[in-house]
Design a protein around this motif. Structure first.
Motif, PDB file in Angstrom:
ATOM      1  N   LYS A 121       6.445 -38.438   4.149  1.00 44.47           N
ATOM      2  CA  LYS A 121       5.570 -37.673   4.951  1.00 44.47           C
ATOM      3  C   LYS A 121       4.318 -36.431   4.405  1.00 44.47           C
ATOM      4  CE  LYS A 121       8.323 -34.106   8.326  1.00 44.47           C
ATOM      5  NZ  LYS A 121       9.281 -34.116   8.688  1.00 44.47           N
ATOM      6  N   PHE A 122       4.284 -35.753   3.296  1.00 40.27           N
ATOM      7  CA  PHE A 122       3.454 -34.581   2.813  1.00 40.27           C
ATOM      8  C   PHE A 122       2.412 -35.070   2.162  1.00 40.27           C
ATOM      9  CE2 PHE A 122       7.349 -32.486   4.814  1.00 40.27           C
ATOM     10  CZ  PHE A 122       6.672 -32.147   5.717  1.00 40.27           C
ATOM     11  N   GLY A 123       2.483 -36.197   0.843  1.00 42.15           N
ATOM     12  CA  GLY A 123       1.754 -36.337   0.611  1.00 42.15           C
ATOM     13  C   GLY A 123       0.166 -36.715   1.256  1.00 42.15           C
ATOM     14  N   ASN A 124      -0.655 -36.851  -0.266  1.00 42.90           N
ATOM     15  CA  ASN A 124      -2.253 -36.847   0.606  1.00 42.90           C
ATOM     16  C   ASN A 124      -2.050 -37.704   1.710  1.00 42.90           C
ATOM     17  OD1 ASN A 124      -3.747 -34.825  -1.313  1.00 42.90           O
ATOM     18  ND2 ASN A 124      -2.828 -36.990  -2.640  1.00 42.90           N
ATOM     19  N   ASN A 125      -1.870 -39.212   1.896  1.00 41.10           N
ATOM     20  CA  ASN A 125      -1.548 -40.186   2.956  1.00 41.10           C
ATOM     21  C   ASN A 125      -0.182 -39.793   4.037  1.00 41.10           C
ATOM     22  OD1 ASN A 125      -4.113 -40.969   2.216  1.00 41.10           O
ATOM     23  ND2 ASN A 125      -3.259 -42.166   0.796  1.00 41.10           N
ATOM     24  N   GLY A 126       0.166 -38.785   3.821  1.00 46.26           N
ATOM     25  CA  GLY A 126       1.586 -38.865   4.602  1.00 46.26           C
ATOM     26  C   GLY A 126       0.806 -38.811   5.408  1.00 46.26           C
ATOM     27  N   TYR A 127       1.942 -38.996   6.702  1.00 49.41           N
ATOM     28  CA  TYR A 127       2.374 -38.682   8.759  1.00 49.41           C
ATOM     29  C   TYR A 127       2.392 -37.324   9.076  1.00 49.41           C
ATOM     30  CZ  TYR A 127       7.599 -38.559   8.184  1.00 49.41           C
ATOM     31  OH  TYR A 127       9.337 -38.899   8.247  1.00 49.41           O
ATOM     32  N   ALA A 128       2.666 -36.445   7.995  1.00 45.19           N
ATOM     33  CA  ALA A 128       2.959 -34.860   8.625  1.00 45.19           C
ATOM     34  C   ALA A 128       2.159 -34.671   9.759  1.00 45.19           C
ATOM     35  CB  ALA A 128       3.819 -33.893   7.742  1.00 45.19           C
ATOM     36  N   ASN A 129       1.389 -34.430  10.747  1.00 42.75           N
ATOM     37  CA  ASN A 129       0.141 -34.058  11.249  1.00 42.75           C
ATOM     38  C   ASN A 129      -0.318 -33.218  11.779  1.00 42.75           C
ATOM     39  OD1 ASN A 129      -1.300 -36.973  10.652  1.00 42.75           O
ATOM     40  ND2 ASN A 129      -0.340 -38.149  12.341  1.00 42.75           N
ATOM     41  N   LEU A 130      -0.681 -32.370  11.685  1.00 36.80           N
ATOM     42  CA  LEU A 130      -1.016 -30.869  12.444  1.00 36.80           C
ATOM     43  C   LEU A 130      -2.514 -31.159  13.303  1.00 36.80           C
ATOM     44  CD1 LEU A 130       0.335 -28.523  12.504  1.00 36.80           C
ATOM     45  CD2 LEU A 130      -1.749 -27.218  10.940  1.00 36.80           C
ATOM     46  N   PHE A 131      -2.378 -30.496  14.679  1.00 31.87           N
ATOM     47  CA  PHE A 131      -3.360 -30.789  15.109  1.00 31.87           C
ATOM     48  C   PHE A 131      -4.062 -29.276  16.412  1.00 31.87           C
ATOM     49  CE2 PHE A 131      -0.453 -34.102  15.790  1.00 31.87           C
ATOM     50  CZ  PHE A 131      -0.890 -35.324  15.659  1.00 31.87           C
ATOM     51  N   VAL A 132      -3.598 -28.403  15.363  1.00 30.88           N
ATOM     52  CA  VAL A 132      -3.728 -27.567  15.752  1.00 30.88           C
ATOM     53  C   VAL A 132      -4.276 -26.163  14.162  1.00 30.88           C
ATOM     54  CG1 VAL A 132      -3.190 -24.944  16.762  1.00 30.88           C
ATOM     55  CG2 VAL A 132      -2.587 -26.527  17.433  1.00 30.88           C
ATOM     56  N   GLU A 133      -5.577 -25.821  14.467  1.00 22.97           N
ATOM     57  CA  GLU A 133      -5.471 -25.066  12.685  1.00 22.97           C
ATOM     58  C   GLU A 133      -4.797 -24.397  12.696  1.00 22.97           C
ATOM     59  OE1 GLU A 133      -7.144 -24.505   9.465  1.00 22.97           O
ATOM     60  OE2 GLU A 133      -7.903 -25.988  10.606  1.00 22.97           O
ATOM     61  N   ASP A 134      -4.175 -24.041  11.101  1.00 22.10           N
ATOM     62  CA  ASP A 134      -3.068 -23.035  10.847  1.00 22.10           C
ATOM     63  C   ASP A 134      -3.242 -22.799   9.744  1.00 22.10           C
ATOM     64  OD1 ASP A 134      -0.437 -22.146  10.279  1.00 22.10           O
ATOM     65  OD2 ASP A 134       0.445 -23.353  11.606  1.00 22.10           O
ATOM     66  N   THR A 135      -3.488 -21.867   9.400  1.00 18.01           N
ATOM     67  CA  THR A 135      -3.663 -21.401   7.841  1.00 18.01           C
ATOM     68  C   THR A 135      -2.428 -21.497   6.614  1.00 18.01           C
ATOM     69  OG1 THR A 135      -6.020 -20.470   8.507  1.00 18.01           O
ATOM     70  CG2 THR A 135      -4.771 -19.468   6.499  1.00 18.01           C
ATOM     71  N   ASP A 136      -1.349 -21.254   7.339  1.00 19.76           N
ATOM     72  CA  ASP A 136      -0.400 -20.747   6.797  1.00 19.76           C
ATOM     73  C   ASP A 136       0.225 -22.704   6.555  1.00 19.76           C
ATOM     74  OD1 ASP A 136      -0.308 -17.875   6.635  1.00 19.76           O
ATOM     75  OD2 ASP A 136       1.369 -17.786   8.932  1.00 19.76           O
ATOM     76  N   TYR A 137      -0.196 -22.971   7.051  1.00 19.90           N
ATOM     77  CA  TYR A 137       0.407 -24.616   7.307  1.00 19.90           C
ATOM     78  C   TYR A 137       0.037 -25.719   6.263  1.00 19.90           C
ATOM     79  CZ  TYR A 137       2.049 -28.952   8.122  1.00 19.90           C
ATOM     80  OH  TYR A 137       3.182 -30.255   8.161  1.00 19.90           O
TER      81      TYR A 137
END
Length: 130
Positions: A85-101
């Motif tokens: 989910k969160f690895g370098n090629n993970g599927y957890a995408n973010l579509f809005v810039e979020d510094t905390d995330y």
């Protein structure tokens, strides 16, 4: 949500469709970009930004859904899921810039790059849960 008759009192059908689509599109596992800015915003707002909280949730999910696994196998399952989910090629995408995330993701990926540290941290969390 879409079938809640009380919401019809406050929102138009067009607004209900936008909300319904935003809810459908907010999942990290979505294999496409959300259909509207609302789906992107909801997706971002729903992200966890605390590594320990994420590891705790992943562990609790694993022991609930894979309850026949040994503790060692559960920890391995947690690592594999987190990497997927969160690895370098993970599927957890973010579509809005979020510094905390972004900071959260960097911390988590550093942990994933050192499996022994990942396991050690997860075991500390497990100890606190029990």
């Amino acid at each position: 949500m879409y079938n809640d008759i009380n919401l019809n009192k406050f929102f138009s059908n067009e607004n209900l469709i936008i909300m319904k689509e935003a809810i459908e599109d907010h999942r990290a596992s979505l294999d496409r970009e959300p259909r509207s800015i609302y789906g992107k915003l909801l997706s971002s707002a729903d992200r966890n930004i605390d590594v320990n909280d994420s590891l705790k949730r992943i562990y609790l999910y694993s022991i609930t859904h894979f309850n026949k696994l040994s503790e060692k196998e559960t920890i391995e399952e947690c690592y594999k899921h987190t990497l997927k989910k969160f690895g370098n090629n993970g599927y957890a995408n973010l579509f809005v810039e979020d510094t905390d995330y972004n900071n959260y993701l960097k911390e988590l990926q550093l942990l994933l790059n050192n499996k022994e540290k990942f396991i050690e941290r997860l075991k500390d969390i497990i100890t606190k849960i029990k």
